[in-house]
Design an enzyme around this catalytic site. Structure first.
Site, mmCIF file in Angstrom:
data_model
loop_
_atom_site.group_PDB
_atom_site.id
_atom_site.type_symbol
_atom_site.label_atom_id
_atom_site.label_comp_id
_atom_site.label_asym_id
_atom_site.label_seq_id
_atom_site.Cartn_x
_atom_site.Cartn_y
_atom_site.Cartn_z
ATOM 1 N N HIS A 161 36.089 36.413 56.065
ATOM 2 C CA HIS A 161 36.301 37.823 56.420
ATOM 3 C C HIS A 161 37.568 37.945 57.238
ATOM 4 O O HIS A 161 37.563 37.785 58.467
ATOM 5 C CB HIS A 161 35.077 38.341 57.210
ATOM 6 C CG HIS A 161 35.167 39.788 57.590
ATOM 7 N ND1 HIS A 161 34.054 40.529 57.964
ATOM 8 C CD2 HIS A 161 36.204 40.641 57.689
ATOM 9 C CE1 HIS A 161 34.412 41.767 58.253
ATOM 10 N NE2 HIS A 161 35.733 41.844 58.104
ATOM 11 N N GLU A 209 28.639 47.534 60.918
ATOM 12 C CA GLU A 209 29.615 47.202 61.974
ATOM 13 C C GLU A 209 29.472 48.309 63.017
ATOM 14 O O GLU A 209 28.918 48.099 64.092
ATOM 15 C CB GLU A 209 31.040 47.165 61.387
ATOM 16 C CG GLU A 209 32.143 46.899 62.423
ATOM 17 C CD GLU A 209 33.568 47.010 61.843
ATOM 18 O OE1 GLU A 209 33.742 47.592 60.759
ATOM 19 O OE2 GLU A 209 34.518 46.529 62.520
ATOM 20 N N ASP A 218 38.614 38.619 61.128
ATOM 21 C CA ASP A 218 38.788 40.036 60.792
ATOM 22 C C ASP A 218 40.269 40.427 60.735
ATOM 23 O O ASP A 218 40.865 40.421 59.664
ATOM 24 C CB ASP A 218 38.009 40.919 61.772
ATOM 25 C CG ASP A 218 37.596 42.266 61.167
ATOM 26 O OD1 ASP A 218 37.831 42.491 59.970
ATOM 27 O OD2 ASP A 218 37.010 43.100 61.902
ATOM 28 N N ASP A 219 40.852 40.782 61.873
ATOM 29 C CA ASP A 219 42.266 41.180 61.945
ATOM 30 C C ASP A 219 42.900 40.426 63.114
ATOM 31 O O ASP A 219 43.113 40.996 64.201
ATOM 32 C CB ASP A 219 42.362 42.698 62.160
ATOM 33 C CG ASP A 219 41.712 43.459 61.021
ATOM 34 O OD1 ASP A 219 42.328 43.561 59.947
ATOM 35 O OD2 ASP A 219 40.570 43.931 61.197
ATOM 36 N N HIS A 228 41.367 40.372 56.926
ATOM 37 C CA HIS A 228 42.199 41.323 56.186
ATOM 38 C C HIS A 228 43.630 40.842 56.340
ATOM 39 O O HIS A 228 44.130 40.753 57.470
ATOM 40 C CB HIS A 228 42.047 42.729 56.771
ATOM 41 C CG HIS A 228 40.623 43.192 56.791
ATOM 42 N ND1 HIS A 228 40.099 44.058 55.857
ATOM 43 C CD2 HIS A 228 39.597 42.899 57.636
ATOM 44 C CE1 HIS A 228 38.824 44.285 56.125
ATOM 45 N NE2 HIS A 228 38.490 43.588 57.200
ATOM 46 N N HIS A 234 31.712 45.995 53.884
ATOM 47 C CA HIS A 234 31.502 46.140 55.324
ATOM 48 C C HIS A 234 30.290 47.058 55.509
ATOM 49 O O HIS A 234 30.233 48.140 54.901
ATOM 50 C CB HIS A 234 32.711 46.803 55.984
ATOM 51 C CG HIS A 234 33.896 45.895 56.177
ATOM 52 N ND1 HIS A 234 34.467 45.181 55.161
ATOM 53 C CD2 HIS A 234 34.626 45.600 57.297
ATOM 54 C CE1 HIS A 234 35.489 44.477 55.641
ATOM 55 N NE2 HIS A 234 35.612 44.715 56.930
HETATM 56 N N1 ADE Z 1 36.913 45.637 61.021
HETATM 57 C C1 ADE Z 1 37.212 46.470 60.017
HETATM 58 N N2 ADE Z 1 36.302 47.388 59.623
HETATM 59 C C2 ADE Z 1 36.579 48.216 58.626
HETATM 60 N N3 ADE Z 1 37.736 48.246 57.983
HETATM 61 C C3 ADE Z 1 38.674 47.355 58.350
HETATM 62 N N4 ADE Z 1 39.917 47.168 57.884
HETATM 63 C C4 ADE Z 1 40.461 46.163 58.596
HETATM 64 N N5 ADE Z 1 39.597 45.720 59.513
HETATM 65 C C5 ADE Z 1 38.464 46.456 59.375
HETATM 66 ZN ZN ZN Z 2 36.782 43.639 58.319
#
Ligand code: ADE
Ligand code: ZN
Length: 338
Positions: A18, A201, A279-280, A20, A198
């Site tokens: 996971h 969350e 994630d990011d 992006h 997703h």
């Molecule tokens: N944590 C996240 N939740 C939803 N969309 C995303 N796009 C990038 N990161 C995300």
């Molecule tokens: Zn994500």
């Protein structure tokens, strides 16, 4: 956490399921791309941009994340961004990674689908050749946009069908339930694509249930709110549906106040196939090993939990059976001698 356990979670072989790719664009590289592409960013410096990374919820992050992606223009930009992530992942002993990308963020700005996919794909090939790292792409539909737009994106991506293994669903969760994308996911299922979304969350446990029942996803991205529903938790555990959990993201986006409040231990105790992911990473303060270290520093997690998390990451991957088994054996061999 004692030093040995910290070293162990960093050194162990792992998969990342996971992340992006647009969320791995570090401010320094963003400014470099802005300069070479003649784009003005609304921040004077890398430091000013980093100071803007104080999020109050998912939407406050997404606004900055989509603005940042505007510097990505050429095939080389997509290559360089992906290459930088893969180098960090390789240093964290990631053996296999399944990477999300958001084509609509780019095609809406007039960037051709082929530029996006070719740039990312070339970096994945180089990582495979140089380090033996395996990697695959998952195309995400933006859930704040319509299902018609998702269908149009799928159409544009089909000429590149051999370059992605599945589809996902991301962006603003609340108010955009999985069932909004029932028909496009049904089509992707017919096409033999893997399916993830997703859910849970920021959104309620109900979104996890409909992602499973309506979209037929094979994994849930995040899913930490699953525990609010005991029956759902039992079901997700029984069916072995993996959760791709992102601890530092959860704290930055205020799903949990602090890392000490994270529910990873409860997820594992409930028998859920949880995994650890970044994630990011450029926005949330770290790559996958930073997520492991933060968790193991803050929660009473043990060596057995570390091995389970490493095993879960490969077991939940979309790798072919033989490669998955090879990686699982690598994990067990690592722990037998560590
Ligand atoms: N944590 C996240 N939740 C939803 N969309 C995303 N796009 C990038 N990161 C995300
Ligand atoms: Zn994500």
């Amino acid at each position: 956490m004692n030093q040995t356990l910290r070293e162990l979670v960093c050194a162990m072989p792992k998969a990342e399921l996971h992340m992006h790719i647009e969320g791995s664009l570090e401010p320094e590289l963003m400014f470099e791309m802005a300069e070479r592409n003649g784009i003005r960013l609304p921040y004077a410096s890398v430091d000013e941009l980093r100071r803007a990374y104080a999020f109050t919820d998912l939407q406050s992050f997404l606004d900055i994340y989509y603005a940042g992606a505007s510097v990505l223009q050429t095939e080389r930009d997509f290559y360089d961004m992906t290459r930088a992530y893969l180098e960090r992942a390789h240093a964290d002993n990631v053996r296999h990674t399944e990477i999300f990308f958001d084509p609509q963020t780019h095609t809406a700005r007039g960037i051709p689908m082929g530029v996006v996919i070719d740039g990312i794909h070339r970096a994945l090939q180089d990582a495979q050749r140089e380090w033996g790292m395996t990697a695959a792409l998952i195309l995400c539909f933006l859930r704040h946009l319509s299902e018609e737009e998702a269908f149009a994106t799928l159409e544009q991506a089909l000429p590149f069908r051999d370059r992605f293994i599945g589809v996902g669903l991301d962006s603003s969760e609340r108010g955009h339930p999985p069932e909004k994308f029932a028909r496009v996911f049904a089509r992707c299922r017919e096409l033999g694509l893997h399916l993830v979304a997703h859910a849970g969350e920021e959104g309620p446990p109900e979104y996890i249930r409909t992602a499973l029942d309506v979209l037929h996803v094979e994994r849930i991205d995040h899913g930490v709110r699953c525990l609010e529903d005991a029956e759902l938790t039992r079901r997700v555990a029984k069916e072995g549906i993996a959760l791709t959990v992102c601890p530092l993201s959860n704290v930055k986006l205020r799903v949990f106040d602090q890392i000490h409040d994270h529910n990873m231990l409860e997820l594992l105790d409930a028998g859920l196939a949880a995994t650890v992911n970044s994630d990011d990473p450029a926005y949330f303060g770290g790559y996958v090993n930073d997520n492991f270290v933060a968790l193991f520093d803050s929660l009473p997690l043990t060596r057995e939990h570390a091995q389970r998390l490493a095993r879960n990451s490969f077991a939940a991957s979309f790798l072919d059976e033989a490669t998955r088994e090879r990686y699982l054996k690598e994990v067990d061999t690592f722990f037998a001698s560590a």
